[in-house]
Design a protein around this motif. Structure first.
Motif, PDB file in Angstrom:
ATOM      1  N   GLN A   1       0.825  -1.187  -0.128  1.00 33.43           N
ATOM      2  CA  GLN A   1      -0.246   0.121   0.179  1.00 33.43           C
ATOM      3  C   GLN A   1       0.835   1.219   0.114  1.00 33.43           C
ATOM      4  O   GLN A   1       0.616   2.366  -0.694  1.00 33.43           O
TER       5      GLN A   1
ATOM      6  N   HIS B   1      -4.066   1.542   8.814  1.00 30.72           N
ATOM      7  CA  HIS B   1      -2.979   0.766   8.571  1.00 30.72           C
ATOM      8  C   HIS B   1      -1.969   1.355   7.479  1.00 30.72           C
ATOM      9  O   HIS B   1      -0.958   0.901   7.262  1.00 30.72           O
TER      10      HIS B   1
ATOM     11  N   GLY C   1      -7.540   2.859  12.466  1.00 33.27           N
ATOM     12  CA  GLY C   1      -7.416   1.350  12.848  1.00 33.27           C
ATOM     13  C   GLY C   1      -8.964   0.841  12.807  1.00 33.27           C
ATOM     14  O   GLY C   1      -9.007  -0.211  11.964  1.00 33.27           O
TER      15      GLY C   1
ATOM     16  N   LEU D   1     -11.866   1.090  10.610  1.00 31.23           N
ATOM     17  CA  LEU D   1     -11.994   1.532   9.252  1.00 31.23           C
ATOM     18  C   LEU D   1     -13.269   2.165   9.006  1.00 31.23           C
ATOM     19  O   LEU D   1     -14.253   2.076   9.710  1.00 31.23           O
TER      20      LEU D   1
ATOM     21  N   SER E   1      -9.412   3.910   1.831  1.00 33.82           N
ATOM     22  CA  SER E   1      -9.134   2.974   0.749  1.00 33.82           C
ATOM     23  C   SER E   1     -10.486   2.160   0.212  1.00 33.82           C
ATOM     24  O   SER E   1     -11.342   2.494   0.915  1.00 33.82           O
ATOM     25  N   ASP E   2     -10.287   1.490  -0.834  1.00 35.54           N
ATOM     26  CA  ASP E   2     -11.487   1.056  -1.647  1.00 35.54           C
ATOM     27  C   ASP E   2     -12.245  -0.336  -0.857  1.00 35.54           C
ATOM     28  O   ASP E   2     -13.333  -0.204  -0.703  1.00 35.54           O
ATOM     29  N   GLY E   3     -11.655  -0.722   0.479  1.00 34.30           N
ATOM     30  CA  GLY E   3     -11.922  -1.799   1.463  1.00 34.30           C
ATOM     31  C   GLY E   3     -13.038  -0.792   2.159  1.00 34.30           C
ATOM     32  O   GLY E   3     -14.071  -1.316   2.695  1.00 34.30           O
TER      33      GLY E   3
ATOM     34  N   GLU F   1     -18.132   0.124   4.076  1.00 34.71           N
ATOM     35  CA  GLU F   1     -18.587   0.774   5.173  1.00 34.71           C
ATOM     36  C   GLU F   1     -19.729   1.810   5.085  1.00 34.71           C
ATOM     37  O   GLU F   1     -19.453   2.586   4.461  1.00 34.71           O
TER      38      GLU F   1
ATOM     39  N   ASN G   1      -6.787   0.044  -5.100  1.00 31.62           N
ATOM     40  CA  ASN G   1      -5.726  -0.903  -5.339  1.00 31.62           C
ATOM     41  C   ASN G   1      -6.489  -2.221  -5.800  1.00 31.62           C
ATOM     42  O   ASN G   1      -5.666  -3.172  -5.878  1.00 31.62           O
TER      43      ASN G   1
ATOM     44  N   GLN H   1      -7.639  -4.127  -3.534  1.00 32.36           N
ATOM     45  CA  GLN H   1      -7.358  -5.208  -2.782  1.00 32.36           C
ATOM     46  C   GLN H   1      -7.795  -4.901  -1.553  1.00 32.36           C
ATOM     47  O   GLN H   1      -7.908  -3.782  -1.254  1.00 32.36           O
ATOM     48  N   GLN H   2      -8.070  -5.735  -0.558  1.00 37.04           N
ATOM     49  CA  GLN H   2      -8.599  -5.710   0.615  1.00 37.04           C
ATOM     50  C   GLN H   2      -8.170  -7.026   1.477  1.00 37.04           C
ATOM     51  O   GLN H   2      -7.468  -7.847   0.986  1.00 37.04           O
TER      52      GLN H   2
ATOM     53  N   MET I   1      -0.763  -1.970  -6.398  1.00 33.78           N
ATOM     54  CA  MET I   1       0.073  -2.629  -5.041  1.00 33.78           C
ATOM     55  C   MET I   1       1.546  -2.927  -5.205  1.00 33.78           C
ATOM     56  O   MET I   1       1.779  -3.491  -6.317  1.00 33.78           O
TER      57      MET I   1
ATOM     58  N   HIS J   1      -2.108  -7.841   0.820  1.00 35.15           N
ATOM     59  CA  HIS J   1      -2.578  -6.906   2.067  1.00 35.15           C
ATOM     60  C   HIS J   1      -1.676  -6.791   2.952  1.00 35.15           C
ATOM     61  O   HIS J   1      -1.261  -5.506   3.441  1.00 35.15           O
TER      62      HIS J   1
HETATM   63  C1  LIG Z   1     -14.228  -1.645  11.158  1.00 37.06           C
HETATM   64  C2  LIG Z   1     -13.063  -2.162  10.620  1.00 37.06           C
HETATM   65  N1  LIG Z   1     -13.404  -3.398  10.055  1.00 37.06           N
HETATM   66  C3  LIG Z   1     -12.362  -4.591   9.485  1.00 37.06           C
HETATM   67  C4  LIG Z   1     -11.081  -3.961   9.971  1.00 37.06           C
HETATM   68  C5  LIG Z   1      -9.985  -4.991   9.590  1.00 37.06           C
HETATM   69  N2  LIG Z   1      -9.321  -4.692   8.374  1.00 37.06           N
HETATM   70  C6  LIG Z   1      -8.007  -3.965   8.518  1.00 37.06           C
HETATM   71  S1  LIG Z   1      -7.276  -3.703   7.195  1.00 37.06           S
HETATM   72  C7  LIG Z   1      -8.958  -4.260   6.150  1.00 37.06           C
HETATM   73  C8  LIG Z   1      -8.805  -3.994   4.697  1.00 37.06           C
HETATM   74  C9  LIG Z   1      -9.492  -2.756   4.389  1.00 37.06           C
HETATM   75  O1  LIG Z   1      -9.329  -2.635   3.031  1.00 37.06           O
HETATM   76  P1  LIG Z   1      -8.329  -1.893   2.255  1.00 37.06           P
HETATM   77  O2  LIG Z   1      -7.611  -0.862   2.949  1.00 37.06           O
HETATM   78  O3  LIG Z   1      -8.685  -1.674   0.735  1.00 37.06           O
HETATM   79  O4  LIG Z   1      -6.984  -3.066   2.330  1.00 37.06           O
HETATM   80  P2  LIG Z   1      -5.868  -2.999   1.590  1.00 37.06           P
HETATM   81  O5  LIG Z   1      -6.003  -2.048   0.186  1.00 37.06           O
HETATM   82  O6  LIG Z   1      -4.892  -2.175   2.370  1.00 37.06           O
HETATM   83  O7  LIG Z   1      -5.194  -4.397   1.106  1.00 37.06           O
HETATM   84  C10 LIG Z   1      -9.594  -4.712   7.009  1.00 37.06           C
HETATM   85  C11 LIG Z   1     -10.818  -5.322   6.606  1.00 37.06           C
HETATM   86  C12 LIG Z   1     -10.818  -2.809  10.336  1.00 37.06           C
HETATM   87  N3  LIG Z   1      -9.686  -2.309  10.781  1.00 37.06           N
HETATM   88  N4  LIG Z   1     -11.744  -1.831  10.823  1.00 37.06           N
END
Ligand SMILES: Cc1ncc(C[n+]2csc(CCOP(=O)(O)OP(=O)(O)O)c2C)c(N)n1
Ligand SMILES: [Mg+2]
Length: 280
Positions: free
Chosen positions: A36, A73, A120, A122, A150-152, A156, A181, A183-184, A244, A258
């Motif tokens: 990332q 993160h 932390g 998300l 981020s796309d993950g 939410e 990216n 990815q999650q 990535m 990830h």
């Molecule tokens: C509310 C919440 N749910 C779940 C998590 C666990 N978690 C940590 S990173 C992550 C992935 C999030 O997606 P993204 O940031 O797009 O992932 P990356 O691109 O970094 O792989 C998850 C689900 C969290 N930190 N907070």
């Protein structure tokens, strides 16, 4: 008396140094959110060296533009930029992630100069940015609020509340960036929760939307310029499609990237690969 030489540093060089700082921090822990940091380095280079107004020696300066990191993160990426910006002293780099360090693995506002929110959990940064943007506007401030998520985080519901409320309040001082990216933690983002067509959705929510290759630094710069200078009474968002591990080919190809572990002897190879791709 000699004339002082003022170093002209290109945005590409800033991005290179941000990537290098991230690799050096990653090496301290042997693992982390390295992919990332490499994918978002160009966006951070433009934010900190081509867009934002701040004083490195006074991170709390009232008139600064704020940068809110929603995806906590990604702290390693933001630290890498804060080192390059001179907000963090370079000698602290090796403390990354260790006990008593000001650089925890997830962003903590109370620990780190230049970290405007704790992350932390998300999906929260955009709503916090809406509050900050509204507060600054009501005070008559000219500062912008930038926020990266981020796309993950599109999974939410709170993100969609933030998108809706920012448009409701016509927050033309809010510039959001979403790192697509694809990815999650559990796999490709579009397979976990389909979010396309993203541009159309964001426009329908009332935002001024641009979509760029987030690793094309000239395109990213143009998008930031447009976002800052647009006269539309709308919040602005830049959808950044990134890769990535960008800049280190063997990390770009890594599966399940990830959170990666990199063998001790691979860090040097990663630094060399990055150096080999360095733009003049
Ligand atoms: C509310 C919440 N749910 C779940 C998590 C666990 N978690 C940590 S990173 C992550 C992935 C999030 O997606 P993204 O940031 O797009 O992932 P990356 O691109 O970094 O792989 C998850 C689900 C969290 N930190 N907070
Ligand atoms: Mg992602």
């Amino acid at each position: 008396m000699s004339t002082p030489v003022i170093e002209e540093v290109t945005l590409a060089e800033r991005a290179h140094r941000i990537r290098r700082n991230a690799l050096l921090m990653g090496e301290v822990q042997g693992q982390g959110y390295i992919g990332q940091a490499l994918d978002i380095a160009d966006v951070l280079a433009v934010a900190y060296f081509g867009a934002m107004n701040y004083r490195p020696e006074d991170p709390q300066w009232e008139d600064r533009d704020r940068f809110l990191l929603s995806n906590g993160h990604y702290a390693i990426a933001l630290y890498a930029a804060l080192f390059e910006a001179g907000i963090l002293p370079q000698e602290e780099l090796e403390t990354y992630g260790s006990d008593d360090s000001r650089l925890p693995m997830s962003g903590m506002a109370s620990y780190t100069p230049g970290m405007e929110m704790s992350g932390g959990s998300l999906g929260q940064g955009l709503t916090i940015a809406v509050g900050r943007g509204l507060g600054l506007k009501r005070k008559g401030s000219k500062s912008f609020v930038y926020t990266l998520f981020s796309d993950g985080e599109l999974d939410e519901g709170s993100v969609w509340e933030g998108l809706m409320s920012a448009a409701h309040w016509k927050l033309d001082n809010l510039i959001a960036m979403v790192d697509v990216n694809n990815q999650q933690a559990d796999g490709p983002s579009t397979q976990i929760m389909a979010f396309e067509p993203l541009v159309e959705k964001l426009e329908a929510f009332g935002w001024y939307v641009q979509r760029v290759n987030g690793n094309d630094i000239d395109a990213v710069k143009r998008a930031f310029d447009n976002a800052r200078t647009s006269k539309e009474a709308k919040p602005r968002i830049i959808v950044c499609d990134t890769k990535m591990g960008c800049g280190v080919p063997f990390l770009e190809q890594r599966e399940k990237n990830h959170f990666i572990r990199v063998d001790a002897d691979e860090w040097q190879l990663a630094l060399e690969a990055l150096e080999a791709g360095r733009q003049a």
